[in-house]
Design a protein around this motif. Structure first.
Motif, PDB file in Angstrom:
ATOM      1  N   GLU A  76       0.819  -1.214   0.000  1.00  0.00           N
ATOM      2  CA  GLU A  76       0.000   0.000   0.000  1.00  0.00           C
ATOM      3  C   GLU A  76       0.855   1.267   0.000  1.00  0.00           C
ATOM      4  O   GLU A  76       0.513   2.252  -0.628  1.00  0.00           O
ATOM      5  N   ARG A  77       1.994   1.228   0.711  1.00  0.00           N
ATOM      6  CA  ARG A  77       2.819   2.433   0.849  1.00  0.00           C
ATOM      7  C   ARG A  77       4.267   2.248   0.411  1.00  0.00           C
ATOM      8  O   ARG A  77       5.119   3.073   0.743  1.00  0.00           O
ATOM      9  N   ALA A  78       4.568   1.189  -0.319  1.00  0.00           N
ATOM     10  CA  ALA A  78       5.968   0.984  -0.694  1.00  0.00           C
ATOM     11  C   ALA A  78       6.097   0.193  -1.984  1.00  0.00           C
ATOM     12  O   ALA A  78       5.192  -0.543  -2.371  1.00  0.00           O
ATOM     13  N   VAL A  79       7.250   0.368  -2.617  1.00  0.00           N
ATOM     14  CA  VAL A  79       7.666  -0.463  -3.744  1.00  0.00           C
ATOM     15  C   VAL A  79       8.974  -1.119  -3.321  1.00  0.00           C
ATOM     16  O   VAL A  79       9.979  -0.433  -3.116  1.00  0.00           O
ATOM     17  N   ILE A  80       8.932  -2.426  -3.136  1.00  0.00           N
ATOM     18  CA  ILE A  80      10.127  -3.193  -2.791  1.00  0.00           C
ATOM     19  C   ILE A  80      10.795  -3.589  -4.103  1.00  0.00           C
ATOM     20  O   ILE A  80      10.140  -4.135  -4.990  1.00  0.00           O
ATOM     21  N   ILE A  81      12.079  -3.302  -4.242  1.00  0.00           N
ATOM     22  CA  ILE A  81      12.827  -3.694  -5.439  1.00  0.00           C
ATOM     23  C   ILE A  81      13.684  -4.899  -5.086  1.00  0.00           C
ATOM     24  O   ILE A  81      14.293  -4.943  -4.007  1.00  0.00           O
ATOM     25  N   LEU A 125      18.652  -9.949  -3.433  1.00  0.00           N
ATOM     26  CA  LEU A 125      18.753  -8.647  -2.796  1.00  0.00           C
ATOM     27  C   LEU A 125      17.389  -7.983  -2.839  1.00  0.00           C
ATOM     28  O   LEU A 125      16.765  -7.911  -3.901  1.00  0.00           O
ATOM     29  N   ALA A 126      16.903  -7.525  -1.691  1.00  0.00           N
ATOM     30  CA  ALA A 126      15.620  -6.823  -1.611  1.00  0.00           C
ATOM     31  C   ALA A 126      15.816  -5.499  -0.889  1.00  0.00           C
ATOM     32  O   ALA A 126      16.477  -5.451   0.148  1.00  0.00           O
ATOM     33  N   ILE A 127      15.257  -4.444  -1.474  1.00  0.00           N
ATOM     34  CA  ILE A 127      15.299  -3.120  -0.875  1.00  0.00           C
ATOM     35  C   ILE A 127      13.895  -2.814  -0.378  1.00  0.00           C
ATOM     36  O   ILE A 127      12.980  -2.587  -1.171  1.00  0.00           O
ATOM     37  N   GLU A 128      13.726  -2.840   0.947  1.00  0.00           N
ATOM     38  CA  GLU A 128      12.417  -2.693   1.580  1.00  0.00           C
ATOM     39  C   GLU A 128      12.321  -1.295   2.179  1.00  0.00           C
ATOM     40  O   GLU A 128      13.018  -0.988   3.146  1.00  0.00           O
ATOM     41  N   SER A 129      11.466  -0.468   1.593  1.00  0.00           N
ATOM     42  CA  SER A 129      11.377   0.932   2.004  1.00  0.00           C
ATOM     43  C   SER A 129      10.163   1.207   2.860  1.00  0.00           C
ATOM     44  O   SER A 129       9.173   0.477   2.830  1.00  0.00           O
ATOM     45  N   ASP A 130      10.265   2.300   3.605  1.00  0.00           N
ATOM     46  CA  ASP A 130       9.188   2.772   4.455  1.00  0.00           C
ATOM     47  C   ASP A 130       9.136   4.293   4.319  1.00  0.00           C
ATOM     48  O   ASP A 130      10.158   4.963   4.501  1.00  0.00           O
ATOM     49  N   VAL A 131       7.977   4.813   3.975  1.00  0.00           N
ATOM     50  CA  VAL A 131       7.809   6.261   3.885  1.00  0.00           C
ATOM     51  C   VAL A 131       7.524   6.781   5.285  1.00  0.00           C
ATOM     52  O   VAL A 131       6.569   6.357   5.930  1.00  0.00           O
ATOM     53  N   ILE A 132       8.354   7.681   5.758  1.00  0.00           N
ATOM     54  CA  ILE A 132       8.244   8.222   7.115  1.00  0.00           C
ATOM     55  C   ILE A 132       7.187   9.332   7.167  1.00  0.00           C
ATOM     56  O   ILE A 132       6.339   9.336   8.042  1.00  0.00           O
ATOM     57  N   LYS A 133       7.282  10.272   6.217  1.00  0.00           N
ATOM     58  CA  LYS A 133       6.358  11.404   6.206  1.00  0.00           C
ATOM     59  C   LYS A 133       6.339  12.010   4.813  1.00  0.00           C
ATOM     60  O   LYS A 133       7.380  12.133   4.163  1.00  0.00           O
ATOM     61  N   THR A 134       5.158  12.368   4.380  1.00  0.00           N
ATOM     62  CA  THR A 134       5.017  13.094   3.120  1.00  0.00           C
ATOM     63  C   THR A 134       4.350  14.430   3.406  1.00  0.00           C
ATOM     64  O   THR A 134       3.527  14.550   4.312  1.00  0.00           O
ATOM     65  N   GLY A 135       4.743  15.422   2.643  1.00  0.00           N
ATOM     66  CA  GLY A 135       4.149  16.747   2.760  1.00  0.00           C
ATOM     67  C   GLY A 135       3.941  17.328   1.377  1.00  0.00           C
ATOM     68  O   GLY A 135       4.116  16.640   0.365  1.00  0.00           O
ATOM     69  N   SER A 136       3.618  18.577   1.308  1.00  0.00           N
ATOM     70  CA  SER A 136       3.354  19.198   0.008  1.00  0.00           C
ATOM     71  C   SER A 136       4.628  19.480  -0.771  1.00  0.00           C
ATOM     72  O   SER A 136       4.590  19.634  -1.986  1.00  0.00           O
TER      73      SER A 136
END
Length: 151
Positions: free
Chosen positions: A41-46, A107-118
């Motif tokens: 829902e909130r990430a693209v794992i490469i 190899l997997a790059i697992e990301s997490d979005v901390i905060k988004t703003g304008s």
């Protein structure tokens, strides 16, 4: 025919379940293909199966590959988290290397979005080789108006 400068395509059974070919290609990452993605829902794992063209002169997986793919994964994750309504460019990128990886590992790059703003998006990622963390990265991304892709 395969040479040392080409990456041999993976067997489908070598790709973990849930991964599919990466949706976006770029001239930088083209030599590293095949690359894969798994969207949440909130990430693209490469992900990718590591091969000789991903190594440095000592035979270790190159830190530049890790940094570039972490940058991509975090930027794509900012896009995923915001519904792809805008684009992002990197303001800053930091990578800490805490281990190494070998040819043949996933190899997997697992990301997490901390905060988004304008205007800014903050993200982090863990880079794992066969499930073991070998690096962590953090990035700050500037929100920019969407432009059509360059062909």
């Amino acid at each position: 025919m395969t040479t040392d400068t080409q990456v041999v395509p993976d067997n489908p059974q070598d790709v973990p379940q849930g991964f599919e070919p990466l949706f976006r290609k770029s001239p930088l990452t083209e030599p590293w293909e095949p690359l894969y993605q798994k969207k949440t829902e909130r990430a693209v794992i490469i992900g990718l199966r590591l091969a000789r063209p991903h190594t440095n002169g000592r035979g270790l997986i190159h830190g530049g590959l890790i940094a570039a793919l972490a940058d991509n994964a975090m930027g794509y994750s900012c896009g995923q988290a915001t519904g792809w309504t805008t684009s992002f460019v990197t303001i800053s990128l930091a990578v800490d290397f805490v281990g190494s990886a070998n040819v043949g590992q996933w190899l997997a790059i697992e990301s997490d979005v901390i905060k988004t703003g304008s205007t800014i998006c903050f993200a982090q990622s863990l880079i794992k080789a066969d499930g073991v963390t070998i690096a962590r990265a953090s990035g700050t991304f500037r929100v920019v108006p969407k432009k059509p892709p360059v062909s």
